[in-house]
Design a protein around this motif. Structure first.
Motif, PDB file in Angstrom:
ATOM      1  N   LEU A  96       9.238  35.470 -13.766  1.00  0.00           N
ATOM      2  CA  LEU A  96       9.244  36.885 -14.145  1.00  0.00           C
ATOM      3  C   LEU A  96       8.869  37.049 -15.613  1.00  0.00           C
ATOM      4  CD1 LEU A  96      12.433  38.240 -12.350  1.00  0.00           C
ATOM      5  CD2 LEU A  96      10.066  38.960 -11.939  1.00  0.00           C
ATOM      6  N   ASP A  97       9.469  36.227 -16.470  1.00  0.00           N
ATOM      7  CA  ASP A  97       9.188  36.310 -17.903  1.00  0.00           C
ATOM      8  C   ASP A  97       7.717  36.024 -18.193  1.00  0.00           C
ATOM      9  OD1 ASP A  97      11.823  36.922 -18.361  1.00  0.00           O
ATOM     10  OD2 ASP A  97      12.383  34.895 -19.038  1.00  0.00           O
ATOM     11  N   GLU A  98       7.120  35.103 -17.437  1.00  0.00           N
ATOM     12  CA  GLU A  98       5.711  34.765 -17.617  1.00  0.00           C
ATOM     13  C   GLU A  98       4.786  35.827 -17.032  1.00  0.00           C
ATOM     14  OE1 GLU A  98       4.932  30.919 -15.907  1.00  0.00           O
ATOM     15  OE2 GLU A  98       6.682  30.047 -16.893  1.00  0.00           O
ATOM     16  N   GLY A  99       5.325  36.643 -16.137  1.00  0.00           N
ATOM     17  CA  GLY A  99       4.477  37.615 -15.447  1.00  0.00           C
ATOM     18  C   GLY A  99       3.539  36.960 -14.456  1.00  0.00           C
ATOM     19  N   ASN A 100       3.902  35.756 -14.012  1.00  0.00           N
ATOM     20  CA  ASN A 100       3.059  34.978 -13.101  1.00  0.00           C
ATOM     21  C   ASN A 100       3.509  35.247 -11.665  1.00  0.00           C
ATOM     22  OD1 ASN A 100       1.946  32.935 -11.485  1.00  0.00           O
ATOM     23  ND2 ASN A 100       1.897  31.484 -13.199  1.00  0.00           N
ATOM     24  N   MET A 101       2.779  36.107 -10.975  1.00  0.00           N
ATOM     25  CA  MET A 101       3.194  36.526  -9.645  1.00  0.00           C
ATOM     26  C   MET A 101       3.024  35.425  -8.598  1.00  0.00           C
ATOM     27  SD  MET A 101       4.578  39.392 -10.016  1.00  0.00           S
ATOM     28  CE  MET A 101       5.079  38.940 -11.680  1.00  0.00           C
ATOM     29  N   ASP A 102       2.054  34.550  -8.741  1.00  0.00           N
ATOM     30  CA  ASP A 102       1.928  33.428  -7.813  1.00  0.00           C
ATOM     31  C   ASP A 102       3.136  32.504  -7.932  1.00  0.00           C
ATOM     32  OD1 ASP A 102      -0.515  34.296  -6.787  1.00  0.00           O
ATOM     33  OD2 ASP A 102      -1.686  33.123  -8.221  1.00  0.00           O
ATOM     34  N   LYS A 103       3.516  32.235  -9.179  1.00  0.00           N
ATOM     35  CA  LYS A 103       4.682  31.388  -9.420  1.00  0.00           C
ATOM     36  C   LYS A 103       5.955  32.094  -8.943  1.00  0.00           C
ATOM     37  CE  LYS A 103       6.836  28.623 -13.036  1.00  0.00           C
ATOM     38  NZ  LYS A 103       6.775  28.241 -14.456  1.00  0.00           N
ATOM     39  N   LEU A 104       6.052  33.402  -9.173  1.00  0.00           N
ATOM     40  CA  LEU A 104       7.212  34.152  -8.705  1.00  0.00           C
ATOM     41  C   LEU A 104       7.328  34.054  -7.190  1.00  0.00           C
ATOM     42  CD1 LEU A 104       9.608  36.054  -9.157  1.00  0.00           C
ATOM     43  CD2 LEU A 104       7.973  37.966  -9.049  1.00  0.00           C
ATOM     44  N   CYS A 105       6.220  34.199  -6.491  1.00  0.00           N
ATOM     45  CA  CYS A 105       6.221  34.094  -5.029  1.00  0.00           C
ATOM     46  C   CYS A 105       6.764  32.737  -4.591  1.00  0.00           C
ATOM     47  CB  CYS A 105       4.812  34.323  -4.502  1.00  0.00           C
ATOM     48  SG  CYS A 105       4.680  34.267  -2.698  1.00  0.00           S
ATOM     49  N   ALA A 106       6.288  31.675  -5.210  1.00  0.00           N
ATOM     50  CA  ALA A 106       6.734  30.324  -4.852  1.00  0.00           C
ATOM     51  C   ALA A 106       8.209  30.125  -5.183  1.00  0.00           C
ATOM     52  CB  ALA A 106       5.881  29.279  -5.576  1.00  0.00           C
ATOM     53  N   LEU A 127      20.890  25.635  -6.849  1.00  0.00           N
ATOM     54  CA  LEU A 127      20.860  27.088  -6.739  1.00  0.00           C
ATOM     55  C   LEU A 127      20.647  27.725  -8.110  1.00  0.00           C
ATOM     56  CD1 LEU A 127      21.183  29.654  -5.043  1.00  0.00           C
ATOM     57  CD2 LEU A 127      23.658  29.420  -5.327  1.00  0.00           C
ATOM     58  N   LEU A 128      21.373  27.249  -9.098  1.00  0.00           N
ATOM     59  CA  LEU A 128      21.239  27.786 -10.453  1.00  0.00           C
ATOM     60  C   LEU A 128      19.837  27.513 -11.001  1.00  0.00           C
ATOM     61  CD1 LEU A 128      22.577  29.224 -12.803  1.00  0.00           C
ATOM     62  CD2 LEU A 128      23.418  26.993 -13.580  1.00  0.00           C
ATOM     63  N   GLU A 129      19.333  26.309 -10.805  1.00  0.00           N
ATOM     64  CA  GLU A 129      17.999  25.957 -11.278  1.00  0.00           C
ATOM     65  C   GLU A 129      16.936  26.862 -10.660  1.00  0.00           C
ATOM     66  OE1 GLU A 129      14.907  22.237 -10.923  1.00  0.00           O
ATOM     67  OE2 GLU A 129      17.041  21.784 -11.137  1.00  0.00           O
ATOM     68  N   GLU A 130      17.064  27.127  -9.356  1.00  0.00           N
ATOM     69  CA  GLU A 130      16.084  28.005  -8.691  1.00  0.00           C
ATOM     70  C   GLU A 130      16.156  29.424  -9.251  1.00  0.00           C
ATOM     71  OE1 GLU A 130      13.715  26.780  -7.218  1.00  0.00           O
ATOM     72  OE2 GLU A 130      14.475  24.848  -6.559  1.00  0.00           O
ATOM     73  N   CYS A 131      17.363  29.895  -9.560  1.00  0.00           N
ATOM     74  CA  CYS A 131      17.499  31.225 -10.176  1.00  0.00           C
ATOM     75  C   CYS A 131      16.786  31.265 -11.520  1.00  0.00           C
ATOM     76  CB  CYS A 131      18.974  31.581 -10.353  1.00  0.00           C
ATOM     77  SG  CYS A 131      19.840  31.922  -8.816  1.00  0.00           S
ATOM     78  N   TYR A 132      16.983  30.238 -12.329  1.00  0.00           N
ATOM     79  CA  TYR A 132      16.316  30.184 -13.632  1.00  0.00           C
ATOM     80  C   TYR A 132      14.797  30.108 -13.477  1.00  0.00           C
ATOM     81  CZ  TYR A 132      20.553  29.792 -16.417  1.00  0.00           C
ATOM     82  OH  TYR A 132      21.750  30.046 -17.036  1.00  0.00           O
ATOM     83  N   GLU A 133      14.320  29.403 -12.471  1.00  0.00           N
ATOM     84  CA  GLU A 133      12.879  29.309 -12.264  1.00  0.00           C
ATOM     85  C   GLU A 133      12.285  30.650 -11.837  1.00  0.00           C
ATOM     86  OE1 GLU A 133      12.266  25.905  -9.737  1.00  0.00           O
ATOM     87  OE2 GLU A 133      12.881  24.522 -11.322  1.00  0.00           O
ATOM     88  N   LEU A 180      14.216  29.918  -3.797  1.00  0.00           N
ATOM     89  CA  LEU A 180      15.526  30.565  -3.829  1.00  0.00           C
ATOM     90  C   LEU A 180      15.976  30.965  -2.425  1.00  0.00           C
ATOM     91  CD1 LEU A 180      17.887  31.582  -5.514  1.00  0.00           C
ATOM     92  CD2 LEU A 180      16.571  33.678  -5.953  1.00  0.00           C
ATOM     93  N   LEU A 181      15.046  31.488  -1.635  1.00  0.00           N
ATOM     94  CA  LEU A 181      15.366  31.849  -0.253  1.00  0.00           C
ATOM     95  C   LEU A 181      15.773  30.611   0.545  1.00  0.00           C
ATOM     96  CD1 LEU A 181      15.531  33.948   1.989  1.00  0.00           C
ATOM     97  CD2 LEU A 181      13.065  33.611   2.355  1.00  0.00           C
ATOM     98  N   MET A 182      15.111  29.500   0.307  1.00  0.00           N
ATOM     99  CA  MET A 182      15.486  28.249   0.980  1.00  0.00           C
ATOM    100  C   MET A 182      16.920  27.870   0.644  1.00  0.00           C
ATOM    101  SD  MET A 182      15.974  24.676   0.603  1.00  0.00           S
ATOM    102  CE  MET A 182      15.361  24.442  -1.034  1.00  0.00           C
ATOM    103  N   GLN A 183      17.329  28.052  -0.600  1.00  0.00           N
ATOM    104  CA  GLN A 183      18.698  27.755  -0.990  1.00  0.00           C
ATOM    105  C   GLN A 183      19.683  28.637  -0.221  1.00  0.00           C
ATOM    106  OE1 GLN A 183      20.275  25.584  -3.312  1.00  0.00           O
ATOM    107  NE2 GLN A 183      18.337  24.513  -3.113  1.00  0.00           N
TER     108      GLN A 183
END
Length: 112
Positions: free
Chosen positions: A50-60, A39-45, A65-68
């Motif tokens: 967000l920090d990268e501004g990568n919306m495709d990665k954010l979506c994934a 759960l913590l790892e998914e939050c950090y990811e 996180l939702l799966m957790q």
């Protein structure tokens, strides 16, 4: 598994199947405690995306996180602790309570 094509219902059904007696041995042995690191790892990811501004990665990552969240809710259902609907009802009530300017009669001028 349900033939309902609603994506959220499908996710809930997939997690339940993974936790079922004939499901995945790894998923079946997980507990709230054993999933803490995941759960913590998914939050950090999510934060990293967000920090990268990568919306495709954010979506994934939001999906992970939702799966957790759904997995923790399924574990709670099996233990008779609470259900996913309780989680949703709780956040709905909190959002309404914290926004009386939207859901009540309080008037505001700005974000302050």
């Amino acid at each position: 598994m349900s033939q309902d094509l609603d994506p959220f219902t499908t996710l809930v059904d997939i997690i339940a199947k993974l936790r079922a007696p004939d499901g995945c041995p790894w998923d079946r042995q997980q507990t709230h405690s054993s999933l803490r690191e995941n759960l913590l790892e998914e939050c950090y990811e999510v934060l990293g995306a967000l920090d990268e501004g990568n919306m495709d990665k954010l979506c994934a990552e939001l999906g992970d996180l939702l799966m957790q969240i759904v997995l923790h809710a399924q574990i709670a259902v099996e233990a008779g602790e609470f259900e996913l609907g309780d989680v949703i009802r709780g956040i709905n009530a909190k959002l309404i309570r914290r926004h009386p300017h939207i859901f009540g009669s309080l008037k505001v001028r700005d974000a302050e």
